[in-house]
Design a protein around this motif. Structure first.
Motif, PDB file in Angstrom:
ATOM      1  N   LYS A 221       0.826  -1.208   0.000  1.00  0.00           N
ATOM      2  CA  LYS A 221       0.000   0.000   0.000  1.00  0.00           C
ATOM      3  C   LYS A 221       0.860   1.258   0.000  1.00  0.00           C
ATOM      4  CE  LYS A 221      -3.857  -2.257   2.401  1.00  0.00           C
ATOM      5  NZ  LYS A 221      -4.662  -2.309   3.655  1.00  0.00           N
ATOM      6  N   LYS A 222       1.940   1.255   0.785  1.00  0.00           N
ATOM      7  CA  LYS A 222       2.821   2.416   0.832  1.00  0.00           C
ATOM      8  C   LYS A 222       3.469   2.659  -0.523  1.00  0.00           C
ATOM      9  CE  LYS A 222       5.446   2.759   4.547  1.00  0.00           C
ATOM     10  NZ  LYS A 222       6.282   2.366   5.708  1.00  0.00           N
ATOM     11  N   THR A 223       3.796   1.582  -1.236  1.00  0.00           N
ATOM     12  CA  THR A 223       4.374   1.728  -2.571  1.00  0.00           C
ATOM     13  C   THR A 223       3.409   2.456  -3.496  1.00  0.00           C
ATOM     14  OG1 THR A 223       5.710  -0.283  -2.346  1.00  0.00           O
ATOM     15  CG2 THR A 223       5.244   0.465  -4.586  1.00  0.00           C
ATOM     16  N   LEU A 224       2.124   2.088  -3.432  1.00  0.00           N
ATOM     17  CA  LEU A 224       1.135   2.738  -4.296  1.00  0.00           C
ATOM     18  C   LEU A 224       0.918   4.197  -3.900  1.00  0.00           C
ATOM     19  CD1 LEU A 224      -0.511   1.540  -6.679  1.00  0.00           C
ATOM     20  CD2 LEU A 224       0.632  -0.168  -5.281  1.00  0.00           C
ATOM     21  N   ILE A 225       0.859   4.457  -2.602  1.00  0.00           N
ATOM     22  CA  ILE A 225       0.637   5.829  -2.151  1.00  0.00           C
ATOM     23  C   ILE A 225       1.814   6.711  -2.548  1.00  0.00           C
ATOM     24  CG2 ILE A 225       0.418   7.310  -0.113  1.00  0.00           C
ATOM     25  CD1 ILE A 225      -1.197   5.063   1.191  1.00  0.00           C
ATOM     26  N   ARG A 226       3.013   6.211  -2.378  1.00  0.00           N
ATOM     27  CA  ARG A 226       4.189   6.997  -2.755  1.00  0.00           C
ATOM     28  C   ARG A 226       4.235   7.228  -4.268  1.00  0.00           C
ATOM     29  NH1 ARG A 226       7.106   4.186   1.876  1.00  0.00           N
ATOM     30  NH2 ARG A 226       7.642   5.896   3.277  1.00  0.00           N
ATOM     31  N   ARG A 227       3.879   6.209  -5.035  1.00  0.00           N
ATOM     32  CA  ARG A 227       3.854   6.366  -6.487  1.00  0.00           C
ATOM     33  C   ARG A 227       2.812   7.417  -6.887  1.00  0.00           C
ATOM     34  NH1 ARG A 227       5.346   2.968 -10.728  1.00  0.00           N
ATOM     35  NH2 ARG A 227       6.941   2.303  -9.249  1.00  0.00           N
ATOM     36  N   LEU A 228       1.654   7.383  -6.228  1.00  0.00           N
ATOM     37  CA  LEU A 228       0.595   8.339  -6.526  1.00  0.00           C
ATOM     38  C   LEU A 228       0.986   9.761  -6.125  1.00  0.00           C
ATOM     39  CD1 LEU A 228      -2.325   8.849  -7.460  1.00  0.00           C
ATOM     40  CD2 LEU A 228      -3.077   8.270  -5.146  1.00  0.00           C
ATOM     41  N   THR A 229       1.735   9.871  -5.037  1.00  0.00           N
ATOM     42  CA  THR A 229       2.138  11.179  -4.537  1.00  0.00           C
ATOM     43  C   THR A 229       2.893  11.987  -5.587  1.00  0.00           C
ATOM     44  OG1 THR A 229       2.241  10.382  -2.246  1.00  0.00           O
ATOM     45  CG2 THR A 229       3.520  12.333  -2.778  1.00  0.00           C
ATOM     46  N   LYS A 230       3.655  11.320  -6.429  1.00  0.00           N
ATOM     47  CA  LYS A 230       4.453  12.019  -7.435  1.00  0.00           C
ATOM     48  C   LYS A 230       3.584  12.715  -8.475  1.00  0.00           C
ATOM     49  CE  LYS A 230       7.096   8.496  -8.554  1.00  0.00           C
ATOM     50  NZ  LYS A 230       8.201   7.748  -9.202  1.00  0.00           N
ATOM     51  N   ARG A 231       2.307  12.337  -8.546  1.00  0.00           N
ATOM     52  CA  ARG A 231       1.401  12.942  -9.520  1.00  0.00           C
ATOM     53  C   ARG A 231       0.545  14.045  -8.910  1.00  0.00           C
ATOM     54  NH1 ARG A 231      -1.963   8.101 -11.714  1.00  0.00           N
ATOM     55  NH2 ARG A 231      -2.880   9.797 -12.953  1.00  0.00           N
ATOM     56  N   LEU A 232       0.726  14.323  -7.632  1.00  0.00           N
ATOM     57  CA  LEU A 232      -0.100  15.310  -6.955  1.00  0.00           C
ATOM     58  C   LEU A 232       0.603  16.662  -6.892  1.00  0.00           C
ATOM     59  CD1 LEU A 232      -1.396  13.135  -3.979  1.00  0.00           C
ATOM     60  CD2 LEU A 232      -2.410  13.446  -6.239  1.00  0.00           C
ATOM     61  N   ASP A 233      -0.189  17.702  -6.728  1.00  0.00           N
ATOM     62  CA  ASP A 233       0.336  19.058  -6.627  1.00  0.00           C
ATOM     63  C   ASP A 233       0.745  19.319  -5.181  1.00  0.00           C
ATOM     64  OD1 ASP A 233       1.048  21.661  -7.010  1.00  0.00           O
ATOM     65  OD2 ASP A 233      -1.010  22.437  -7.088  1.00  0.00           O
ATOM     66  N   MET A 234       1.964  18.895  -4.849  1.00  0.00           N
ATOM     67  CA  MET A 234       2.478  19.049  -3.496  1.00  0.00           C
ATOM     68  C   MET A 234       3.829  19.746  -3.548  1.00  0.00           C
ATOM     69  SD  MET A 234       1.491  15.239  -2.073  1.00  0.00           S
ATOM     70  CE  MET A 234       2.435  15.434  -0.568  1.00  0.00           C
ATOM     71  N   SER A 235       4.200  20.396  -2.455  1.00  0.00           N
ATOM     72  CA  SER A 235       5.490  21.069  -2.396  1.00  0.00           C
ATOM     73  C   SER A 235       6.611  20.044  -2.383  1.00  0.00           C
ATOM     74  CB  SER A 235       5.577  21.936  -1.137  1.00  0.00           C
ATOM     75  OG  SER A 235       5.637  21.118   0.028  1.00  0.00           O
ATOM     76  N   ALA A 236       7.808  20.490  -2.751  1.00  0.00           N
ATOM     77  CA  ALA A 236       8.967  19.591  -2.765  1.00  0.00           C
ATOM     78  C   ALA A 236       9.230  19.022  -1.375  1.00  0.00           C
ATOM     79  CB  ALA A 236      10.203  20.330  -3.286  1.00  0.00           C
ATOM     80  N   GLU A 237       9.007  19.832  -0.329  1.00  0.00           N
ATOM     81  CA  GLU A 237       9.236  19.374   1.039  1.00  0.00           C
ATOM     82  C   GLU A 237       8.223  18.306   1.427  1.00  0.00           C
ATOM     83  OE1 GLU A 237      10.772  18.643   4.637  1.00  0.00           O
ATOM     84  OE2 GLU A 237      11.676  19.817   3.020  1.00  0.00           O
ATOM     85  N   ASP A 238       6.958  18.508   1.045  1.00  0.00           N
ATOM     86  CA  ASP A 238       5.932  17.503   1.340  1.00  0.00           C
ATOM     87  C   ASP A 238       6.232  16.191   0.620  1.00  0.00           C
ATOM     88  OD1 ASP A 238       4.391  19.011   3.074  1.00  0.00           O
ATOM     89  OD2 ASP A 238       3.202  19.904   1.464  1.00  0.00           O
ATOM     90  N   VAL A 239       6.651  16.293  -0.650  1.00  0.00           N
ATOM     91  CA  VAL A 239       6.983  15.100  -1.417  1.00  0.00           C
ATOM     92  C   VAL A 239       8.153  14.376  -0.771  1.00  0.00           C
ATOM     93  CG1 VAL A 239       7.877  14.233  -3.603  1.00  0.00           C
ATOM     94  CG2 VAL A 239       6.081  15.973  -3.595  1.00  0.00           C
ATOM     95  N   ARG A 240       9.171  15.116  -0.373  1.00  0.00           N
ATOM     96  CA  ARG A 240      10.357  14.497   0.223  1.00  0.00           C
ATOM     97  C   ARG A 240       9.992  13.793   1.526  1.00  0.00           C
ATOM     98  NH1 ARG A 240      13.124  18.704   0.494  1.00  0.00           N
ATOM     99  NH2 ARG A 240      14.273  18.491  -1.448  1.00  0.00           N
ATOM    100  N   ARG A 241       9.125  14.416   2.311  1.00  0.00           N
ATOM    101  CA  ARG A 241       8.737  13.828   3.593  1.00  0.00           C
ATOM    102  C   ARG A 241       7.972  12.518   3.397  1.00  0.00           C
ATOM    103  NH1 ARG A 241       8.479  16.619   8.487  1.00  0.00           N
ATOM    104  NH2 ARG A 241       8.689  18.599   7.391  1.00  0.00           N
ATOM    105  N   VAL A 242       7.094  12.479   2.405  1.00  0.00           N
ATOM    106  CA  VAL A 242       6.307  11.276   2.146  1.00  0.00           C
ATOM    107  C   VAL A 242       7.158  10.184   1.509  1.00  0.00           C
ATOM    108  CG1 VAL A 242       4.400  10.346   0.792  1.00  0.00           C
ATOM    109  CG2 VAL A 242       4.127  12.516   1.955  1.00  0.00           C
TER     110      VAL A 242
END
Length: 362
Positions: A221-242
């Motif tokens: 599940k974490k693999t899918l969430i992390r993969r999905l995160t790359k397609r979302l409009d999030m800040s670089a810091e939020d992406v790095r944290r996730v």
């Protein structure tokens, strides 16, 4: 029992006192939405429920607690967990238990929601019998549609795929789907899935080991969430944290293992792989650095020195892998992306970033 030991307070008392001092000195940077008392109580309950945590390396324990606080997650077993992990101490050469904080799926979802762009995000696993009985369908095209009627009780068969769905605050729905083989490629890229044997170059385990065996559903599940995160409009810091995978996967479990069990064994058997052997019985040796590997040509610069890391992207899986590789002690020259300059740039940038942070922290 000597006189000094007789007067030492119990380990749990020492832990509680240390936690209180950390709170008083502001060493736990908790966000406003996390109660300091709730965080402290959850940590105390965690170590009381798992006594081996108190007997593990205390530096790693409190480092893990700081990591949990920095992530804004409570170590309550739901948002995250404090987990012991056997590893080899480089200084003494002896085997010791260390502690790592591992965000759970709920904690990862909480982190994504904090970005402010995601209203809800979920991940689910699809099983073979659900496919066989027509309970799952995924249509792509102009009007993407995913429908899943999970089997809640009884035999569901082996897991064959997983997906994540994010509902954004603007009403947009974003989906990510991966087959079991695609998820396994992600697993195999992780440093924790390498098998180290004395006198041999490290190899990737065909069987999920360590966290990918013990917590396989969480990792899927974490693999899918992390993969999905790359397609979302999030800040670089939020992406790095996730995307930071260092919480647990960064430690290599080199405890000798016998036969694989559970899903790992069933999955290998289904592919015709013999799982009756004692694979990994010789795993007890730290890996050779690439500079010491047989056949290494020291007369010319390694190919990794010629890669421009300025193009590395923190949201890439390769960046996370490189970051984790440094933290587990791998040399920069073990980068697995020779010939793929884009992925290599991200991997090496992740490795360099982990080294920079460690140096800044002293």
């Amino acid at each position: 029992m000597n006189e000094q030991t007789k007067h030492q307070p119990p380990a749990i008392v020492t832990f509680k006192n240390t936690m209180s001092k950390m709170m008083e000195q502001g060493e736990l940077p908790l966000p406003d939405n996390v109660s300091a008392d709730a965080f402290r109580n959850a940590a105390i309950i965690a170590v009381q429920d798992t006594p081996e945590i108190l007997n593990a390396d205390q530096h790693s324990l409190f480092k893990s607690i700081r990591r949990a606080a920095g992530s804004g997650l409570v170590p309550d077993g739901r948002e995250g967990a404090l987990v012991t992990f056997k590893t080899k101490d480089r200084a003494s050469g002896s085997w010791i238990n260390k502690v790592q904080f591992m965000p759970m799926v709920f904690g990862l979802i909480k982190m994504v929601r904090r970005s402010g762009t995601v209203r809800d995000i979920r991940a689910h696993i699809v099983y073979q019998k659900e496919l066989d009985e027509g309970k799952f369908s995924y249509v792509v095209g102009d009007e993407e549609h995913l429908e899943h009627h999970p089997i809640l009780f009884g035999d569901r068969g082996d897991p064959v795929a997983a997906y994540a769905i994010a509902n954004l605050t603007d009403g947009t729905i974003v989906r990510e789907f991966m087959t079991a083989d695609e998820i396994d490629r992600v697993r195999r890229a992780g440093s924790s899935q390498r098998v180290f044997k004395k006198g041999e170059a490290p190899t990737v385990s065909d069987t999920p080991i360590g966290i990918w065996s013990d917590w396989w559903s969480e990792m899927w599940k974490k693999t899918l969430i992390r993969r999905l995160t790359k397609r979302l409009d999030m800040s670089a810091e939020d992406v790095r944290r996730v995307m930071d995978e260092a919480e647990f996967d960064g430690l290599r479990d080199v405890t000798p293992k016998g036969e694989p069990g559970g899903f790992a064994k069933k999955a290998l058997a289904a592919r015709g792989v013999d799982v009756s052997g004692d694979e990994g019985a010789d795993e007890a040796e730290a890996p050779q650095d690439a500079e010491d590997a047989p056949g290494e040509d020291d007369s010319s610069p390694h190919w990794t020195e010629e890669i421009d890391t300025s193009n590395g992207f923190p949201g890439d899986d390769a960046f996370t892998e490189g970051n984790r590789a440094y933290k587990m002690g791998d040399a920069r020259t073990v980068c697995p992306y020779e010939g793929d300059n884009e992925a290599a740039a991200s991997w090496l940038a992740g490795w360099d970033e982990a080294k920079r942070v460690e140096e800044e922290m002293g």
